[in-house]
Design a protein around this motif. Structure first.
Motif, PDB file in Angstrom:
ATOM      1  N   LEU A 282       0.881  -1.314   0.199  1.00 18.09           N
ATOM      2  CA  LEU A 282      -0.159   0.090  -0.050  1.00 18.09           C
ATOM      3  C   LEU A 282       0.864   1.159   0.060  1.00 18.09           C
ATOM      4  CD1 LEU A 282      -2.750  -0.966   2.609  1.00 18.09           C
ATOM      5  CD2 LEU A 282      -3.069  -0.924   0.246  1.00 18.09           C
ATOM      6  N   SER A 283       0.184   2.147  -0.770  1.00 16.21           N
ATOM      7  CA  SER A 283       1.022   3.480  -0.559  1.00 16.21           C
ATOM      8  C   SER A 283       0.733   4.245   0.636  1.00 16.21           C
ATOM      9  CB  SER A 283       0.780   4.528  -1.939  1.00 16.21           C
ATOM     10  OG  SER A 283      -0.758   4.937  -1.706  1.00 16.21           O
ATOM     11  N   ALA A 284       1.481   5.445   0.866  1.00 16.46           N
ATOM     12  CA  ALA A 284       1.113   6.235   1.945  1.00 16.46           C
ATOM     13  C   ALA A 284      -0.116   6.721   2.172  1.00 16.46           C
ATOM     14  CB  ALA A 284       2.328   7.182   2.261  1.00 16.46           C
ATOM     15  N   GLN A 285      -0.619   7.019   0.969  1.00 10.56           N
ATOM     16  CA  GLN A 285      -2.005   7.478   0.873  1.00 10.56           C
ATOM     17  C   GLN A 285      -3.018   6.583   1.019  1.00 10.56           C
ATOM     18  OE1 GLN A 285      -2.851   9.709  -2.983  1.00 10.56           O
ATOM     19  NE2 GLN A 285      -4.739  10.242  -2.190  1.00 10.56           N
ATOM     20  N   ASP A 286      -2.776   5.475   0.459  1.00 10.17           N
ATOM     21  CA  ASP A 286      -3.804   4.418   0.735  1.00 10.17           C
ATOM     22  C   ASP A 286      -3.778   3.914   2.417  1.00 10.17           C
ATOM     23  OD1 ASP A 286      -4.221   4.167  -1.924  1.00 10.17           O
ATOM     24  OD2 ASP A 286      -2.681   2.410  -2.299  1.00 10.17           O
ATOM     25  N   CYS A 287      -2.769   4.045   2.999  1.00  7.56           N
ATOM     26  CA  CYS A 287      -2.841   3.715   4.349  1.00  7.56           C
ATOM     27  C   CYS A 287      -3.374   4.605   5.115  1.00  7.56           C
ATOM     28  CB  CYS A 287      -1.452   3.415   4.798  1.00  7.56           C
ATOM     29  SG  CYS A 287      -0.499   1.918   4.150  1.00  7.56           S
TER      30      CYS A 287
END
Length: 83
Positions: free
Chosen positions: A58-63
């Motif tokens: 997961l990307s930082a934004q997804d997290c």
């Protein structure tokens, strides 16, 4: 409006939807009122790190999206199992 457009899935992030229940179950102790943690920002950070460790793809934004969604989901709206 064409019928095909109505029937098509409107949500673009099916990958996040697929892991949401697992992620929510993992994150729920961080936001449980019974733990007394409430919404302290340090616990947001711990929840974010735990999520990133469990789902490294997961990307930082997804997290961030998953943590904030789990945090804000009202108790009566919390998922209880897979649909």
């Amino acid at each position: 409006m064409p019928t095909e457009a109505i029937q098509a899935e409107r949500r673009a992030r099916s990958d996040l939807r697929a892991i949401f229940l697992e992620a929510f179950e993992m994150l729920s102790p961080f936001f449980s009122q019974q733990n007394g943690w409430g919404s302290a920002s340090s616990h947001d950070h711990l929840a974010y790190r735990a999520l990133k460790e469990r789902f490294p793809m997961l990307s930082a934004q997804d997290c961030l999206v998953l943590v904030m969604t789990a945090k804000r989901l009202p108790p009566q709206g919390r998922p209880i199992g897979k649909p």
